[in-house]
Design a protein around this motif. Structure first.
Motif, PDB file in Angstrom:
ATOM      1  N   GLU A  14       0.824  -1.217   0.000  1.00  0.00           N
ATOM      2  CA  GLU A  14       0.000   0.000   0.000  1.00  0.00           C
ATOM      3  C   GLU A  14       0.852   1.259   0.000  1.00  0.00           C
ATOM      4  N   SER A  40      -5.116   9.453  -9.546  1.00  0.00           N
ATOM      5  CA  SER A  40      -4.747   9.984  -8.230  1.00  0.00           C
ATOM      6  C   SER A  40      -3.983   8.909  -7.467  1.00  0.00           C
ATOM      7  N   GLU A  42      -4.949   7.846  -4.686  1.00  0.00           N
ATOM      8  CA  GLU A  42      -6.021   6.979  -4.188  1.00  0.00           C
ATOM      9  C   GLU A  42      -6.403   5.946  -5.243  1.00  0.00           C
ATOM     10  N   ASN A  43      -6.449   6.349  -6.513  1.00  0.00           N
ATOM     11  CA  ASN A  43      -6.717   5.417  -7.601  1.00  0.00           C
ATOM     12  C   ASN A  43      -5.632   4.335  -7.655  1.00  0.00           C
ATOM     13  N   GLU A  46      -6.096   1.881  -4.863  1.00  0.00           N
ATOM     14  CA  GLU A  46      -7.175   0.935  -5.171  1.00  0.00           C
ATOM     15  C   GLU A  46      -6.695  -0.152  -6.137  1.00  0.00           C
TER      16      GLU A  46
END
Length: 178
Positions: A14, A40, A42-43, A46
């Motif tokens: 992560e 991003s 965050e993308n 994921e």
């Protein structure tokens, strides 16, 4: 974990999300391979949690810096892949950040994955595909000893457009001759 002369192939973490975004957001990387640029951190996180969480999916990490600069992996006949495969076969996929193009890093990673496929996983054949116009991926196939098998014209890419995809294959016998 798999180690080569210059690389460590290891599972994605992560905490790699920022570095993944740095390379995977480049519009010259994903679209030629059929996936959208990351939008991003965050993308990218994921993607690490879902797509890159699959078995045999690796971060391509430079030994000299410890930074993940690309991805590679082995996809089996029972999972997400683009080659038509039988049991005992797999497909290898890969990409690398633009600053590292032309350094032979992906052929080095693919050679390590081929060794794993044939010597450890006992596979009969390994496929590698690339879309028309992706000369860099074609060159990886050639450098690694894959032989051209066929082209699927006008198939839908993950981006929803129609493309021709060229497939190369290496059998265990081919690998043993190398």
């Amino acid at each position: 974990m798999i180690e080569t002369e210059r690389l460590i192939l290891r599972p994605w973490r992560e905490e790699d999300a920022g570095t993944l975004y740095k390379y995977a957001s480049d519009p010259e990387i994903g679209p030629i391979a059929g996936w959208p640029p990351h939008t991003s951190v965050e993308n990218s996180l994921e993607i690490i949690r879902t797509v890159f969480n699959a078995p045999e999916t690796y971060a391509v990490v430079l030994k000299e810096t410890g930074e993940p600069v690309g991805a590679c992996g082995i996809m089996f006949s029972d999972g997400l892949h683009s080659a038509t495969m039988k049991n005992g076969e797999a497909e290898i996929g890969y990409w690398i950040g633009k600053p590292y193009w032309g350094r032979g890093l992906i052929p080095e990673a693919v050679a390590a994955l081929l060794s794993r496929c044939f010597n450890e996983l006992g596979l009969d054949a390994v496929w590698c595909g690339y879309y028309e116009g992706n000369g860099k991926s074609k060159r990886v196939c050639e450098k690694c000893g894959f032989r051209y098998h066929h082209t699927n014209p006008d198939i839908a890419s993950p981006l929803g457009d129609k493309r021709s995809e060229h497939f190369h294959v290496m059998t265990k016998e081919d690998y043993m001759r190398l």
